[in-house]
Enzyme design. Structure first.
Site, PDB file in Angstrom:
ATOM      1  N   TYR A 141       1.050   8.436  11.310  1.00  0.00           N
ATOM      2  CA  TYR A 141       1.595   7.418  12.213  1.00  0.00           C
ATOM      3  C   TYR A 141       2.579   6.556  11.436  1.00  0.00           C
ATOM      4  O   TYR A 141       2.287   6.143  10.310  1.00  0.00           O
ATOM      5  CB  TYR A 141       0.469   6.542  12.765  1.00  0.00           C
ATOM      6  CG  TYR A 141       0.936   5.448  13.703  1.00  0.00           C
ATOM      7  CD1 TYR A 141       1.458   5.752  14.956  1.00  0.00           C
ATOM      8  CD2 TYR A 141       0.849   4.105  13.338  1.00  0.00           C
ATOM      9  CE1 TYR A 141       1.877   4.745  15.820  1.00  0.00           C
ATOM     10  CE2 TYR A 141       1.266   3.098  14.197  1.00  0.00           C
ATOM     11  CZ  TYR A 141       1.783   3.425  15.442  1.00  0.00           C
ATOM     12  OH  TYR A 141       2.189   2.427  16.292  1.00  0.00           O
ATOM     13  N   ASP A 236       5.676   6.094   3.448  1.00  0.00           N
ATOM     14  CA  ASP A 236       5.302   5.008   4.347  1.00  0.00           C
ATOM     15  C   ASP A 236       4.031   4.386   3.768  1.00  0.00           C
ATOM     16  O   ASP A 236       2.932   4.896   3.961  1.00  0.00           O
ATOM     17  CB  ASP A 236       5.073   5.542   5.764  1.00  0.00           C
ATOM     18  CG  ASP A 236       4.692   4.430   6.739  1.00  0.00           C
ATOM     19  OD1 ASP A 236       4.464   3.292   6.267  1.00  0.00           O
ATOM     20  OD2 ASP A 236       4.617   4.690   7.952  1.00  0.00           O
ATOM     21  N   LYS A 264       1.685  -4.699   6.947  1.00  0.00           N
ATOM     22  CA  LYS A 264       0.279  -5.105   6.751  1.00  0.00           C
ATOM     23  C   LYS A 264       0.086  -6.055   5.551  1.00  0.00           C
ATOM     24  O   LYS A 264       0.411  -7.222   5.669  1.00  0.00           O
ATOM     25  CB  LYS A 264      -0.605  -3.861   6.717  1.00  0.00           C
ATOM     26  CG  LYS A 264      -0.468  -3.087   8.061  1.00  0.00           C
ATOM     27  CD  LYS A 264      -1.450  -1.979   8.302  1.00  0.00           C
ATOM     28  CE  LYS A 264      -1.332  -1.504   9.751  1.00  0.00           C
ATOM     29  NZ  LYS A 264      -0.775  -0.198   9.964  1.00  0.00           N
TER      30      LYS A 264
HETATM   31  C1  LIG Z   1       0.355   0.240  10.958  1.00  0.00           C
HETATM   32  C2  LIG Z   1       1.303   1.279  10.484  1.00  0.00           C
HETATM   33  C3  LIG Z   1       2.659   1.298  10.864  1.00  0.00           C
HETATM   34  C4  LIG Z   1       3.192   0.361  11.923  1.00  0.00           C
HETATM   35  O1  LIG Z   1       3.147  -0.969  11.535  1.00  0.00           O
HETATM   36  P1  LIG Z   1       3.189  -2.102  12.682  1.00  0.00           P
HETATM   37  O2  LIG Z   1       3.229  -3.375  11.910  1.00  0.00           O
HETATM   38  O3  LIG Z   1       1.952  -1.912  13.495  1.00  0.00           O
HETATM   39  O4  LIG Z   1       4.420  -1.872  13.466  1.00  0.00           O
HETATM   40  C5  LIG Z   1       3.511   2.189  10.277  1.00  0.00           C
HETATM   41  N1  LIG Z   1       3.055   3.054   9.350  1.00  0.00           N
HETATM   42  C6  LIG Z   1       1.783   3.101   8.967  1.00  0.00           C
HETATM   43  C7  LIG Z   1       1.363   4.063   7.910  1.00  0.00           C
HETATM   44  C8  LIG Z   1       0.855   2.230   9.537  1.00  0.00           C
HETATM   45  O5  LIG Z   1      -0.432   2.292   9.191  1.00  0.00           O
END
Ligand SMILES: *Cc1c(COP(=O)(O)O)cnc(C)c1O
Length: 425
Positions: A141, A236, A264
């Site tokens: 994701y 990511d 995060k």
């Molecule tokens: C949470 C998450 C996102 C998206 O971040 P948001 O602040 O919710 O838009 C993207 N990549 C990874 C790996 C994530 O866990």
């Protein structure tokens, strides 16, 4: 009816599904969401006065726990000086200096969420290479931007629709999907699309199909393939950044990515994202370069204050990571032993302080195995934990997060509860 149920009824009349982000609705685990009113260290309290050990920690940002004093004070101090200017402020320089130092990158641009960080990094990768295709992995994701909602994990997978309506087919056509922990699947895609792939984007530890660590050599192989085919490697690190180590997955696994996205933890609980990389790449972003990207509230001083305070603590206290590893290992081994004794087939996957329980007889090393697990048993497990005062992720396609605020007594209490719940599975 509990106060949470009453609020949820009201919420559903005015918000889709009663929530502002889908997994919170707890649909996959057959219950209603607990509305939270307060956090203290490793605990949260709901509007009915129930107290829980928090294993969500806002889905990762709160690596120091709720209401950490230094973070709280930094925010209050910043608030007193003004909420937002839309002009450069000193704290943005400090933040950029610390983030680049911790992560071994040269330049960074702040944005407001992980979604935005990924979306911007992809644009930069496309702008820098002049290519348009992106390779991602099924079950990973990367936020909810159009091109990333192809075989997506997290809430998309929890809801059973890894491909979203509303994403134009032309947009999805440029997103190629490979298999996590299968470098050969990446090589095939690169060979089939010569000179067309701008970037390979990966969660260095997949955490949105549940936690699936990279097998030895997988990340190194991606690095090699990107170099061989002229594509950029994007890590990511929205979850792994500042969590697996102060320098994130790049430093933890010793694999260098061309661009890295953060979210995060970087915001200390405030809405912050960032993308970072070499000077050569990052100088292609506006106003220096041709890749446009902007944000009215980007680098917001209150958000920066929270993030900077948290990152400074992480940078200056390496023992936090040693303790997180110890607590994570204890929880993992304790749970495994409990399931073994209860004769419940389960796999407890872990990378540092993130863990997922999969109800499966066989190891979970990728998307297909994660999807094949017993999700009904997971729902029962979730509801049992909640009844015993443990607030875990309401989906198997998510991680449990430990924080520095979790004490050994918290781990003890989780294991006592888990043992009771395991008997009922
Ligand atoms: C949470 C998450 C996102 C998206 O971040 P948001 O602040 O919710 O838009 C993207 N990549 C990874 C790996 C994530 O866990």
């Amino acid at each position: 009816m509990t106060r949470s149920e009453t609020l949820f009824q009201a919420a559903q009349l005015v918000m889709p599904g009663g929530v502002n982000s889908p997994v919170r609705a707890c649909r996959a685990v057959g219950t209603y969401p607990r509305f939270l009113s307060e956090g203290r260290g490793s605990h949260v309290i709901d509007v009915d006065g129930n107290e829980y050990i928090d294993l969500i920690c806002s889905w990762g940002p709160l690596i120091l726990g709720h209401c950490h004093q230094a973070v709280e004070e930094a925010v209050l101090e910043a608030v007193r000086h003004g909420l937002s200017f839309g002009a450069p402020t000193e704290i943005e320089v400090k933040m950029a200096e610390l983030v680049t130092k911790m992560t071994g990158t040269e330049m960074v641009r702040m944005v407001n969420s992980g979604t935005e960080a990924v979306m911007s990094a992809l644009r930069l990768a496309r702008g820098a290479t002049g290519r348009s295709k992106i390779i991602k992995f099924a079950g990973c994701y990367h936020g909810h931007s159009d091109s990333m909602l192809v075989k997506a994990g997290s809430g998309a997978l929890t809801g059973g629709a890894p491909d979203s309506a509303g994403v134009p087919a032309e947009m999805a056509a440029d997103t190629l999907t490979a298999k996590y922990n299968d470098a050969a699947s990446v090589r095939s895609l690169l060979e089939a699309n010569p000179g067309q792939v701008a970037a390979v984007i990966v969660e260095p530890v997949a955490a949105n199909m549940g936690v699936v660590p990279p097998q030895p050599g997988f990340l190194e192989a991606l690095r090699g393939l990107c170099d061989a085919y002229g594509a950029l490697l994007i890590f990511d690190e929205v979850i792994t950044g500042f969590r697996l180590s102060a320098g994130g997955a790049q430093r933890h696994y010793g694999v260098h990515a061309d661009l890295v996205t953060y979210g995060k933890i970087i915001g200390g609980g405030m809405p912050v994202g960032a993308y970072a990389g070499s000077r050569k790449l990052m100088e292609q972003v506006s106003p220096l370069g041709a890749v446009y990207q902007a944000g009215t509230l980007s680098g917001n001083p209150v958000a920066m204050a929270a993030g900077l305070a948290q990152l400074e603590i992480l940078e200056n206290n390496p023992d936090i990571y040693t303790a997180l590893e110890r607590k994570g290992k204890r929880l993992q081994e304790g749970l495994q032993e409990i399931f073994r004794k209860a004769k419940v087939p389960a796999q407890v996957n872990r990378a540092g302080s993130i863990l997922t329980v999969f109800f499966s007889k066989t190891p979970v090393t990728g998307y297909d195995q994660a999807r094949a697990c017993d999700l009904e048993r997971f729902a029962k497990w979730y509801r049992g934990l909640l009844e015993h005062g443990i607030y875990a992720a309401p989906s198997q396609f998510e991680a449990m997060f430990l924080s520095a605020a979790h004490q050994e007594e918290d781990i003890d209490a989780i294991l006592v509860a888990a043992e009771e719940v395991a008997k009922t599975l």
